[in-house]
Design an enzyme around this catalytic site. Sequence first.
Site, PDB file in Angstrom:
ATOM      1  CB  CYS A   1      94.917  10.992  40.040  1.00  0.00           C
ATOM      2  SG  CYS A   1      94.287  10.488  38.415  1.00  0.00           S
TER       3      CYS A   1
ATOM      4  CB  CYS B   1      96.758  17.146  36.481  1.00  0.00           C
ATOM      5  SG  CYS B   1      95.518  16.950  37.772  1.00  0.00           S
TER       6      CYS B   1
ATOM      7  CB  CYS C   1      90.577  22.933  36.338  1.00  0.00           C
ATOM      8  SG  CYS C   1      88.902  22.990  35.893  1.00  0.00           S
TER       9      CYS C   1
HETATM   10  N1  SAH Z   1      90.481  12.403  35.690  1.00  0.00           N
HETATM   11  C1  SAH Z   1      89.354  13.066  35.098  1.00  0.00           C
HETATM   12  C2  SAH Z   1      88.770  14.042  36.065  1.00  0.00           C
HETATM   13  C3  SAH Z   1      89.606  15.270  36.305  1.00  0.00           C
HETATM   14  S1  SAH Z   1      88.605  16.563  35.795  1.00  0.00           S
HETATM   15  C4  SAH Z   1      89.745  13.696  33.765  1.00  0.00           C
HETATM   16  O1  SAH Z   1      90.925  13.635  33.447  1.00  0.00           O
HETATM   17  O2  SAH Z   1      88.885  14.164  33.049  1.00  0.00           O
HETATM   18  C5  SAH Z   1      89.523  17.935  35.821  1.00  0.00           C
HETATM   19  C6  SAH Z   1      89.731  18.603  34.469  1.00  0.00           C
HETATM   20  O3  SAH Z   1      90.706  19.620  34.699  1.00  0.00           O
HETATM   21  C7  SAH Z   1      90.301  17.669  33.417  1.00  0.00           C
HETATM   22  O4  SAH Z   1      89.907  18.037  32.126  1.00  0.00           O
HETATM   23  C8  SAH Z   1      91.781  17.927  33.608  1.00  0.00           C
HETATM   24  O5  SAH Z   1      92.514  17.530  32.466  1.00  0.00           O
HETATM   25  C9  SAH Z   1      91.806  19.407  33.834  1.00  0.00           C
HETATM   26  N2  SAH Z   1      93.030  19.893  34.497  1.00  0.00           N
HETATM   27  C10 SAH Z   1      93.903  19.191  35.228  1.00  0.00           C
HETATM   28  N3  SAH Z   1      94.926  19.976  35.642  1.00  0.00           N
HETATM   29  C11 SAH Z   1      94.669  21.213  35.173  1.00  0.00           C
HETATM   30  C12 SAH Z   1      95.331  22.462  35.293  1.00  0.00           C
HETATM   31  N4  SAH Z   1      96.444  22.585  36.004  1.00  0.00           N
HETATM   32  N5  SAH Z   1      94.770  23.537  34.673  1.00  0.00           N
HETATM   33  C13 SAH Z   1      93.614  23.408  33.987  1.00  0.00           C
HETATM   34  N6  SAH Z   1      92.939  22.247  33.852  1.00  0.00           N
HETATM   35  C14 SAH Z   1      93.462  21.162  34.428  1.00  0.00           C
END
Ligand code: SAH
Length: 370
Positions: free
Chosen positions: A121, A128, A344
């Site tokens: 990404c 993330c 996630c």
């Molecule tokens: N790029 C898109 C798709 C990713 S979806 C977006 O940003 O929406 C995955 C979801 O999980 C998003 O809401 C992201 O912000 C969240 N996410 C990412 N890292 C995470 C983490 N370590 N703990 C909980 N949620 C997280």
Amino acid sequence: MNSALAPVKQKSLNLLDLDRVGLAAFFVGLGEKPFRATQLLKWVYQEEVVDFDLMTNFSKPLRCYLSENCHITTPEIVLEKIASDGTRKWVVQTGCGNKIETVFIPEENRGTLCVSSQVGCALACTFCSTAQQGFNRNLTTAEIIGQVMVAQQRLGKEKKITNVVMMGMGEPLLNFDNVVAAMNLMMDDFAYGISKRRVTISTSGVVPAMYRLTEACDVSLAVSLHAVTDELRDVLVPINKKYPLKELLEACRDNAKLAPRRTVTFEYVMLNGVNDSIEDAHGLIELLKTVPSKLNLIPFNPFPNSNYTCSSNNAIHRFKTLLNDAGIVTTVRKTRGEDIDAACGQLVGQVADKSRRHLKLNPVSVEHAA
Ligand code: SAH
């Protein structure tokens, strides 16, 4: 797991790259009727037939042409991990050593597949783990819809994929055309026929692409909000510097106009001491009052070298209660598949075992969490 029956020839067209409109144009270009598109979709996605010779409603010359010039190739699963809660994660090979991850989350009345849209990404959200490995490339439509195909094959007939969320690796709106074509196939009655309410795209807020999406494809929209001030969102979700909150919320309102009673789901990761105060909750109430919305609180899932911790259960509960009391439907996302790093933000798409031991086990290496 590779379902290609014919060797892949250079310049040969993977028909998984085309949705119904693309296939109809392809067949018309061959001098065939456009309805060949729906026939092909039924063979591939409903009958799971990928051998052109078995497509008996096609003429012999057409089958011959397709065999010589086209192929139907899904990406290859190299590892399957099964969590103690039944969540499954697949590591999927996408060529040149690239790997992505796809996750299936079983629940009582539904089965949700979390699909990746990019290898890595580019967006550098600080909480993330996918962001930490950087960006490699966009997935093709075949690689996106192929994740649904191989997951359904592994799950068998009893466990059906009823919902798809574009919430795996990558920012789906930065791979617009391929993601939209794949979502068209998910929703097409001649392919998977999943209702538009059960196909969700999640974006960090690529505002111009959000407007395009509203025009092009009627799916459910989720937005990764995570902060209520530009100051904090600039840090957590850096694309906010380009498309700040005011513009983001305007694009959300535009999407919500698609249908009466339509809502946008806002995702909000709960970060201890960062965005989980009572003031944050009040700020969120003010923002969400301006959009028909639902709120999904995501407990932060830690990963190696992450600089954040998850808010306490008390803080999450307090946040949820304040929002619910203000009339905003708020749920807390249950963390699933933690023991296989499938939650996630934990998807990294790397096979840690450098010996490539897993690749030698045929057809798929399966690991169960203890
Ligand atoms: N790029 C898109 C798709 C990713 S979806 C977006 O940003 O929406 C995955 C979801 O999980 C998003 O809401 C992201 O912000 C969240 N996410 C990412 N890292 C995470 C983490 N370590 N703990 C909980 N949620 C997280």
